[in-house]
Enzyme design. Structure first.
Site, PDB file in Angstrom:
ATOM      1  N   ASP A 136      -7.245  -4.367  10.114  1.00  0.00           N
ATOM      2  CA  ASP A 136      -6.551  -3.262  10.013  1.00  0.00           C
ATOM      3  C   ASP A 136      -7.611  -2.089  10.577  1.00  0.00           C
ATOM      4  O   ASP A 136      -8.089  -1.578   9.795  1.00  0.00           O
ATOM      5  CB  ASP A 136      -6.109  -3.000   8.380  1.00  0.00           C
ATOM      6  CG  ASP A 136      -5.479  -1.588   8.112  1.00  0.00           C
ATOM      7  OD1 ASP A 136      -5.035  -1.177   9.146  1.00  0.00           O
ATOM      8  OD2 ASP A 136      -5.445  -1.173   6.896  1.00  0.00           O
TER       9      ASP A 136
ATOM     10  N   GLU B 132      -3.030  -2.930  -2.448  1.00  0.00           N
ATOM     11  CA  GLU B 132      -4.158  -2.274  -1.953  1.00  0.00           C
ATOM     12  C   GLU B 132      -4.514  -1.011  -2.432  1.00  0.00           C
ATOM     13  O   GLU B 132      -3.897  -0.183  -2.478  1.00  0.00           O
ATOM     14  CB  GLU B 132      -3.815  -2.195  -0.271  1.00  0.00           C
ATOM     15  CG  GLU B 132      -5.073  -1.676   0.478  1.00  0.00           C
ATOM     16  CD  GLU B 132      -4.792  -1.512   1.992  1.00  0.00           C
ATOM     17  OE1 GLU B 132      -3.405  -1.487   2.433  1.00  0.00           O
ATOM     18  OE2 GLU B 132      -5.613  -1.152   2.805  1.00  0.00           O
TER      19      GLU B 132
ATOM     20  N   ASP C 234     -10.622   3.670  10.429  1.00  0.00           N
ATOM     21  CA  ASP C 234     -10.244   2.648  10.534  1.00  0.00           C
ATOM     22  C   ASP C 234     -10.588   2.207  12.318  1.00  0.00           C
ATOM     23  O   ASP C 234      -9.833   2.117  13.135  1.00  0.00           O
ATOM     24  CB  ASP C 234      -8.801   2.767  10.781  1.00  0.00           C
ATOM     25  CG  ASP C 234      -8.090   2.495   9.456  1.00  0.00           C
ATOM     26  OD1 ASP C 234      -8.469   1.314   8.767  1.00  0.00           O
ATOM     27  OD2 ASP C 234      -7.529   3.401   8.667  1.00  0.00           O
TER      28      ASP C 234
ATOM     29  N   ASP D  22     -12.516   6.748   5.831  1.00  0.00           N
ATOM     30  CA  ASP D  22     -11.669   5.510   6.387  1.00  0.00           C
ATOM     31  C   ASP D  22     -11.174   5.731   7.623  1.00  0.00           C
ATOM     32  O   ASP D  22      -9.867   5.830   7.666  1.00  0.00           O
ATOM     33  CB  ASP D  22     -10.501   5.423   4.951  1.00  0.00           C
ATOM     34  CG  ASP D  22      -9.681   4.517   5.295  1.00  0.00           C
ATOM     35  OD1 ASP D  22      -9.810   3.400   5.771  1.00  0.00           O
ATOM     36  OD2 ASP D  22      -8.565   4.442   4.683  1.00  0.00           O
TER      37      ASP D  22
ATOM     38  N   TRP E  16       0.831  -1.037   0.197  1.00  0.00           N
ATOM     39  CA  TRP E  16       0.097   0.221  -0.016  1.00  0.00           C
ATOM     40  C   TRP E  16       1.033   1.305   0.202  1.00  0.00           C
ATOM     41  O   TRP E  16       1.773   1.295   0.885  1.00  0.00           O
ATOM     42  CB  TRP E  16      -0.825  -0.028   1.406  1.00  0.00           C
ATOM     43  CG  TRP E  16      -1.645   1.380   1.082  1.00  0.00           C
ATOM     44  CD1 TRP E  16      -2.820   1.739   0.478  1.00  0.00           C
ATOM     45  CD2 TRP E  16      -1.227   2.418   2.171  1.00  0.00           C
ATOM     46  NE1 TRP E  16      -3.093   3.191   0.701  1.00  0.00           N
ATOM     47  CE2 TRP E  16      -2.285   3.522   1.822  1.00  0.00           C
ATOM     48  CE3 TRP E  16      -0.483   2.590   3.269  1.00  0.00           C
ATOM     49  CZ2 TRP E  16      -2.357   4.719   2.242  1.00  0.00           C
ATOM     50  CZ3 TRP E  16      -0.194   4.102   3.678  1.00  0.00           C
ATOM     51  CH2 TRP E  16      -1.225   5.110   3.396  1.00  0.00           C
TER      52      TRP E  16
ATOM     53  N   HIS F 235      -8.457  -6.175   4.141  1.00  0.00           N
ATOM     54  CA  HIS F 235      -8.199  -5.625   5.310  1.00  0.00           C
ATOM     55  C   HIS F 235      -9.541  -5.539   5.770  1.00  0.00           C
ATOM     56  O   HIS F 235     -10.422  -4.445   5.624  1.00  0.00           O
ATOM     57  CB  HIS F 235      -7.426  -4.358   5.065  1.00  0.00           C
ATOM     58  CG  HIS F 235      -6.153  -4.397   5.240  1.00  0.00           C
ATOM     59  ND1 HIS F 235      -5.110  -3.454   4.818  1.00  0.00           N
ATOM     60  CD2 HIS F 235      -5.163  -5.482   5.459  1.00  0.00           C
ATOM     61  CE1 HIS F 235      -4.086  -3.614   4.927  1.00  0.00           C
ATOM     62  NE2 HIS F 235      -4.003  -5.098   5.246  1.00  0.00           N
TER      63      HIS F 235
ATOM     64  N   HIS G  73     -11.993   1.405   1.948  1.00  0.00           N
ATOM     65  CA  HIS G  73     -11.226   2.182   0.996  1.00  0.00           C
ATOM     66  C   HIS G  73     -12.038   2.269  -0.278  1.00  0.00           C
ATOM     67  O   HIS G  73     -11.710   2.343  -1.474  1.00  0.00           O
ATOM     68  CB  HIS G  73      -9.923   1.251   0.432  1.00  0.00           C
ATOM     69  CG  HIS G  73      -8.764   1.658   1.619  1.00  0.00           C
ATOM     70  ND1 HIS G  73      -7.491   1.146   1.212  1.00  0.00           N
ATOM     71  CD2 HIS G  73      -8.868   2.156   2.687  1.00  0.00           C
ATOM     72  CE1 HIS G  73      -6.643   1.540   2.243  1.00  0.00           C
ATOM     73  NE2 HIS G  73      -7.526   2.055   3.002  1.00  0.00           N
TER      74      HIS G  73
ATOM     75  N   LYS H  23      -7.084   2.423  -2.858  1.00  0.00           N
ATOM     76  CA  LYS H  23      -8.019   3.131  -2.053  1.00  0.00           C
ATOM     77  C   LYS H  23      -8.559   4.438  -2.926  1.00  0.00           C
ATOM     78  O   LYS H  23      -7.990   4.605  -4.056  1.00  0.00           O
ATOM     79  CB  LYS H  23      -7.308   3.641  -0.804  1.00  0.00           C
ATOM     80  CG  LYS H  23      -6.502   4.733  -0.704  1.00  0.00           C
ATOM     81  CD  LYS H  23      -5.662   4.914   0.744  1.00  0.00           C
ATOM     82  CE  LYS H  23      -6.506   5.813   1.808  1.00  0.00           C
ATOM     83  NZ  LYS H  23      -5.620   5.906   2.928  1.00  0.00           N
TER      84      LYS H  23
ATOM     85  N   ASP I 227      -9.595  -3.147   1.088  1.00  0.00           N
ATOM     86  CA  ASP I 227      -9.759  -2.756   2.515  1.00  0.00           C
ATOM     87  C   ASP I 227     -11.288  -2.344   2.689  1.00  0.00           C
ATOM     88  O   ASP I 227     -11.679  -1.404   1.934  1.00  0.00           O
ATOM     89  CB  ASP I 227      -8.684  -1.731   2.760  1.00  0.00           C
ATOM     90  CG  ASP I 227      -8.875  -0.992   4.160  1.00  0.00           C
ATOM     91  OD1 ASP I 227      -9.832  -0.523   4.658  1.00  0.00           O
ATOM     92  OD2 ASP I 227      -7.719  -0.849   4.991  1.00  0.00           O
TER      93      ASP I 227
HETATM   94  C1  RNT Z   1      -4.133   2.720   4.582  1.00  0.00           C
HETATM   95  C2  RNT Z   1      -4.151   1.482   4.359  1.00  0.00           C
HETATM   96  C3  RNT Z   1      -2.977   0.392   4.936  1.00  0.00           C
HETATM   97  C4  RNT Z   1      -2.676   0.934   6.561  1.00  0.00           C
HETATM   98  C5  RNT Z   1      -1.619  -0.002   7.118  1.00  0.00           C
HETATM   99  C6  RNT Z   1      -1.078   0.583   8.369  1.00  0.00           C
HETATM  100  O1  RNT Z   1      -5.256   3.526   4.136  1.00  0.00           O
HETATM  101  O2  RNT Z   1      -5.249   0.947   4.840  1.00  0.00           O
HETATM  102  O3  RNT Z   1      -3.257  -0.546   4.910  1.00  0.00           O
HETATM  103  O4  RNT Z   1      -3.731   1.342   7.372  1.00  0.00           O
HETATM  104  O5  RNT Z   1      -0.832  -0.502   6.156  1.00  0.00           O
HETATM  105 ZN    ZN Z   2      -5.591  -1.202   4.958  1.00  0.00          ZN
END
Ligand code: RNT
Ligand code: ZN
Length: 415
Positions: free
Chosen positions: A324, A224, A294, A292, A184, A284, A260, A226, A257
């Site tokens: 994640d 990955e 998290d 996003d 990523w 993720h 994303h 986004k 993810d």
């Molecule tokens: C960021 C991505 C990525 C990170 C990690 C820390 O938007 O989701 O995967 O969160 O690699």
């Molecule tokens: Zn991620």
């Protein structure tokens, strides 16, 4: 075995659902535990602040400040997590020792991660996964890494990627289980770019250079995508379309993810779109709230739907599950455990659905009966099966008192 479990098992049996089979199946599905929940994604290699369009918010006391603290916290959290666990590391979590200040990310080698291997083995992790760290570093130039027009910058990050893949091969061998590597990068622009193709062509070239000659036996790479990052709202080089095409052509995997995509898009809907074309895909598991963000994963509808897609499509061996999320506003150990247990719950829940029956009703176009069945299944005594799942691993549902004890004894002393 509790009476409640035995009764619940019978109720499920009447629905044609085999509880024992479900319990066995869930236990075997690996979930990769991200090391970065414990220290707010800061790592050990000196960055000191998080950049790259991602953010942790909150300042709950007790953040792990050293490798030793992070390992202790993670080991403690892992003991409360049922099922098969892998350890997910970022390159920024290197143990540099006497190399600190002398070498940069393009020169990291396996030896800087050997302590993690010892830790993973001791703590019962079934494998290690790895991520090159393309953020929070002075060599990120104008928010770009692999897509930078500055050739020195681009080359540096290609070298970091290659170093990471080499480390991953060794991690895989050391653990006796192939290492999944997720790529990523934060690359993007805050405002409307005048050239979108240039950065993408450079990213393509960089990935080609990075992936040349990696160890196919021990390393499983993925990209990955986004939509946007904080401060990088207008353009993301590694978009979904870009990476899906890249991965298909290069013979690597896509990682999706849950945070994303655009707000009404869901990853549960996308799994079946990739399964026909890829041997495997990666996730993720996260929880976006309005963006996003998290947030810690909880047992919400989307998580259940995601798990159902893995289970109903018989894809438990084809979907690589990694967590994640990073919340700095609550006890970080609890965040880890709650998130991991939510994933386990969702998988167990998915195995305990009348999946065969429901599929048949869809094919018969009996959508009335399908709706009734699905609503009925929601109220089956899932909690009693979950308690038994935990009990068989020597765990219990109420984990908070123990964590608060650790907070008092260990975390709160970190000033
Ligand atoms: C960021 C991505 C990525 C990170 C990690 C820390 O938007 O989701 O995967 O969160 O690699
Ligand atoms: Zn991620």
């Amino acid at each position: 075995m509790s009476n409640r479990f035995l009764e619940a098992k019978e109720i499920y049996a009447r629905e044609g659902i085999d509880v024992e089979k479900a319990l066995e199946a869930v236990k075997k599905i690996p979930v990769s535990i991200h090391c970065w929940q414990g220290d707010d994604v800061l790592g050990f290699d000196g960055s000191g602040s998080l950049e790259g369009g991602i953010q942790t918010t909150g300042n709950y006391p007790g953040r792990a400040r050293t490798p030793e603290e992070l390992m202790a916290d993670l080991a403690y959290a892992a003991k409360m997590m049922p099922g098969t666990k892998r350890l997910n590391l970022h390159a920024s979590y290197a143990f540099l020792g006497e190399d600190k200040g002398k070498i940069d990310r393009d020169q990291y080698t396996y030896k800087h991660f050997k302590p993690w291997v010892d830790f993973a083995k001791k703590s019962g992790f079934a494998g290690i996964d790895f991520n090159p760290t393309f953020f929070a570093h002075p060599r990120v130039k104008d928010n770009l890494t692999l897509s930078s027009p500055d050739e020195e910058t681009r080359k540096f990050w290609v070298a970091h990627g290659r170093a990471s893949l080499a480390i991953a091969a060794e991690l895989g061998k050391a653990m006796g289980s192939p290492c999944f590597v997720n790529i990523w990068i934060p690359d993007g622009y805050k405002d409307i770019p005048s050239d979108r193709l240039g950065p993408r062509l450079r990213l393509k070239k960089s990935l080609d250079e990075m992936l040349e000659g990696y160890d196919k036996e021990w390393v499983i790479p993925a990209v990955e995508s986004k939509v946007f990052g904080i401060g990088l709202e207008s353009f993301t080089v590694g978009s979904s379309e870009f990476y899906q095409n890249y991965a298909a052509r290069a013979g690597i995997l896509c990682l999706m993810d849950m945070g994303h995509y655009h707000p009404t898009e869901v990853v549960s809907e996308k799994i079946s779109a990739l399964l026909p074309f890829y041997p495997k895909l990666a996730l993720h598991v996260s929880r976006p709230v309005r963006w996003d963000s998290d947030h810690v994963v909880i047992l919400n509808d989307e998580l259940k739907e995601l798990a159902k897609e893995i289970v109903r499509n018989d894809a438990a061996e084809r979907v690589i599950i990694g967590l994640d999320f990073f919340d700095a506003s609550i006890n970080r150990i609890s965040a880890w455990v709650t998130g991991q247990r939510s994933m386990e719950k969702a998988l167990l829940y998915a195995f305990l659905q009348p999946n065969e029956k429901a599929k048949k009703l869809q094919d018969e176009a009996d959508f009335t009966a399908l709706m009734v069945l699905q609503e009925h299944a929601k109220l089956l005594p899932f909690g009693d099966i979950w308690d038994e799942f935990l009990a068989r691993e020597g765990l219990k549902e109420d984990y908070l008192p123990e964590i608060l004890g650790y907070e008092k004894e260990v975390l709160s002393r970190r000033k």
